[in-house]
Design an enzyme around this catalytic site. Structure first.
Site, PDB file in Angstrom:
ATOM      1  N   HIS A  17       5.492 -17.012 -28.972  1.00 41.55           N
ATOM      2  CA  HIS A  17       5.275 -15.732 -29.669  1.00 41.55           C
ATOM      3  C   HIS A  17       3.947 -15.787 -30.439  1.00 41.55           C
ATOM      4  O   HIS A  17       3.176 -14.836 -30.415  1.00 41.55           O
ATOM      5  CB  HIS A  17       6.388 -15.466 -30.695  1.00 41.55           C
ATOM      6  CG  HIS A  17       7.740 -15.190 -30.107  1.00 41.55           C
ATOM      7  ND1 HIS A  17       8.896 -15.757 -30.591  1.00 41.55           N
ATOM      8  CD2 HIS A  17       8.133 -14.398 -29.070  1.00 41.55           C
ATOM      9  CE1 HIS A  17       9.933 -15.316 -29.896  1.00 41.55           C
ATOM     10  NE2 HIS A  17       9.502 -14.508 -28.962  1.00 41.55           N
ATOM     11  N   LYS A  41      23.007  -7.942 -30.281  1.00 43.16           N
ATOM     12  CA  LYS A  41      22.452  -9.217 -29.800  1.00 43.16           C
ATOM     13  C   LYS A  41      22.971 -10.402 -30.596  1.00 43.16           C
ATOM     14  O   LYS A  41      22.685 -11.553 -30.255  1.00 43.16           O
ATOM     15  CB  LYS A  41      20.920  -9.184 -29.855  1.00 43.16           C
ATOM     16  CG  LYS A  41      20.312  -8.412 -28.699  1.00 43.16           C
ATOM     17  CD  LYS A  41      18.888  -8.856 -28.467  1.00 43.16           C
ATOM     18  CE  LYS A  41      18.352  -8.251 -27.176  1.00 43.16           C
ATOM     19  NZ  LYS A  41      16.984  -8.665 -26.892  1.00 43.16           N
ATOM     20  N   ARG A  90       6.470 -14.665 -19.014  1.00 44.29           N
ATOM     21  CA  ARG A  90       6.505 -16.104 -18.743  1.00 44.29           C
ATOM     22  C   ARG A  90       6.672 -16.405 -17.263  1.00 44.29           C
ATOM     23  O   ARG A  90       6.051 -17.292 -16.726  1.00 44.29           O
ATOM     24  CB  ARG A  90       7.647 -16.768 -19.521  1.00 44.29           C
ATOM     25  CG  ARG A  90       7.373 -16.930 -20.980  1.00 44.29           C
ATOM     26  CD  ARG A  90       8.614 -17.196 -21.747  1.00 44.29           C
ATOM     27  NE  ARG A  90       9.494 -16.046 -21.695  1.00 44.29           N
ATOM     28  CZ  ARG A  90      10.587 -15.899 -22.424  1.00 44.29           C
ATOM     29  NH1 ARG A  90      10.959 -16.858 -23.228  1.00 44.29           N
ATOM     30  NH2 ARG A  90      11.307 -14.811 -22.349  1.00 44.29           N
ATOM     31  N   SER A 128      13.160 -18.398 -27.518  1.00 43.52           N
ATOM     32  CA  SER A 128      13.990 -18.448 -28.726  1.00 43.52           C
ATOM     33  C   SER A 128      15.365 -19.006 -28.394  1.00 43.52           C
ATOM     34  O   SER A 128      15.931 -19.795 -29.163  1.00 43.52           O
ATOM     35  CB  SER A 128      14.148 -17.045 -29.321  1.00 43.52           C
ATOM     36  OG  SER A 128      12.928 -16.553 -29.761  1.00 43.52           O
TER      37      SER A 128
HETATM   38  P1  ADP Z   1      13.374  -9.718 -26.711  1.00 44.56           P
HETATM   39  O1  ADP Z   1      14.773  -9.952 -27.177  1.00 44.56           O
HETATM   40  O2  ADP Z   1      12.851  -8.360 -27.026  1.00 44.56           O
HETATM   41  O3  ADP Z   1      13.066 -10.135 -25.306  1.00 44.56           O
HETATM   42  P2  ADP Z   1      11.989 -12.075 -27.670  1.00 44.56           P
HETATM   43  O4  ADP Z   1      11.829 -12.389 -29.103  1.00 44.56           O
HETATM   44  O5  ADP Z   1      12.825 -12.985 -26.844  1.00 44.56           O
HETATM   45  O6  ADP Z   1      12.517 -10.602 -27.693  1.00 44.56           O
HETATM   46  O7  ADP Z   1      10.586 -11.939 -26.960  1.00 44.56           O
HETATM   47  C1  ADP Z   1       9.660 -10.995 -27.380  1.00 44.56           C
HETATM   48  C2  ADP Z   1       8.505 -10.931 -26.379  1.00 44.56           C
HETATM   49  O8  ADP Z   1       7.813 -12.164 -26.385  1.00 44.56           O
HETATM   50  C3  ADP Z   1       8.916 -10.708 -24.922  1.00 44.56           C
HETATM   51  O9  ADP Z   1       7.935  -9.889 -24.305  1.00 44.56           O
HETATM   52  C4  ADP Z   1       8.907 -12.077 -24.326  1.00 44.56           C
HETATM   53  O10 ADP Z   1       8.659 -12.043 -22.932  1.00 44.56           O
HETATM   54  C5  ADP Z   1       7.722 -12.663 -25.072  1.00 44.56           C
HETATM   55  N1  ADP Z   1       7.807 -14.121 -25.120  1.00 44.56           N
HETATM   56  C6  ADP Z   1       8.833 -14.881 -25.527  1.00 44.56           C
HETATM   57  N2  ADP Z   1       8.552 -16.199 -25.414  1.00 44.56           N
HETATM   58  C7  ADP Z   1       7.300 -16.260 -24.903  1.00 44.56           C
HETATM   59  C8  ADP Z   1       6.439 -17.339 -24.508  1.00 44.56           C
HETATM   60  N3  ADP Z   1       6.825 -18.611 -24.600  1.00 44.56           N
HETATM   61  N4  ADP Z   1       5.218 -17.012 -24.011  1.00 44.56           N
HETATM   62  C9  ADP Z   1       4.848 -15.726 -23.904  1.00 44.56           C
HETATM   63  N5  ADP Z   1       5.611 -14.665 -24.221  1.00 44.56           N
HETATM   64  C10 ADP Z   1       6.817 -14.923 -24.718  1.00 44.56           C
END
Ligand code: ADP
Length: 163
Positions: A17, A41, A90, A128
């Protein structure tokens, strides 16, 4: 002027992130980190904790601010006057999910563009949910989350495991 939103659950924020935040902060004049307040969630960290962690992590960027939101992302975008949504990609499994979301959001509001940033290869395996799982089993999450919030996340994980 480009005002962009990077929305997510950030439960918790990871180095993946952080990478997207720092790159998006260079692309947009203003970047809003939207913390989804979606009780369905069942997040591990409260929305206040997730906002706090993102504030710590983004403090170095003067054009970034953090806001919680619930409800439709396009409504939140309109409310804050943003016309760009940033999402990270990803792997192909992210793409399928993101394609549906981006097209749905376009149906709802065609003035808002979704822009995808491809993950740095060194972070492509970081999520996450992975961090939550590691934490649940007591593994060290150093290197998975930004150093500035490592202690905060670790102590919460220890507390949950009852240590
Ligand atoms: P959500 O529940 O909305 O998917 P996340 O917090 O899991 O929220 O992810 C938010 C955004 O960050 C998403 O677009 C996800 O693809 C991106 N993201 C999460 N981890 C990574 C990573 N390691 N590299 C790049 N983008 C990421």
């Amino acid at each position: 002027m480009t005002r962009a939103i990077y929305p997510g659950s950030f439960d918790p924020v990871t180095v993946g992130h952080y990478d997207i935040i720092s790159r998006a902060a260079r692309m947009a004049d203003e970047l809003i980190l939207g913390v989804g307040n979606n009780k369905a969630k069942n997040p591990l960290f409260s929305v206040d904790e997730r906002v706090k962690m993102l504030e710590v992590v983004s403090a170095e960027f003067s054009n970034v601010r953090v806001e919680p939101f619930s409800g439709l992302l396009t409504d939140f975008a309109k409310e804050v006057g943003a016309n760009v949504i940033i999402r990270g990609l990803r792997m192909m499994t992210d793409f399928e999910f993101e394609l549906i979301n981006a097209q749905t959001n376009r149906m709802l509001d065609e003035d808002i563009e979704t822009v995808f940033l491809i993950t740095d290869p060194s972070y492509s395996y970081i999520s996450s949910s992975g961090v939550r799982e590691l934490g649940a089993f007591g593994a060290d999450i150093f290197g998975f989350v930004p150093e500035a919030v490592y202690e905060m996340i670790k102590s919460r994980m220890d507390e949950i495991r009852g240590e």
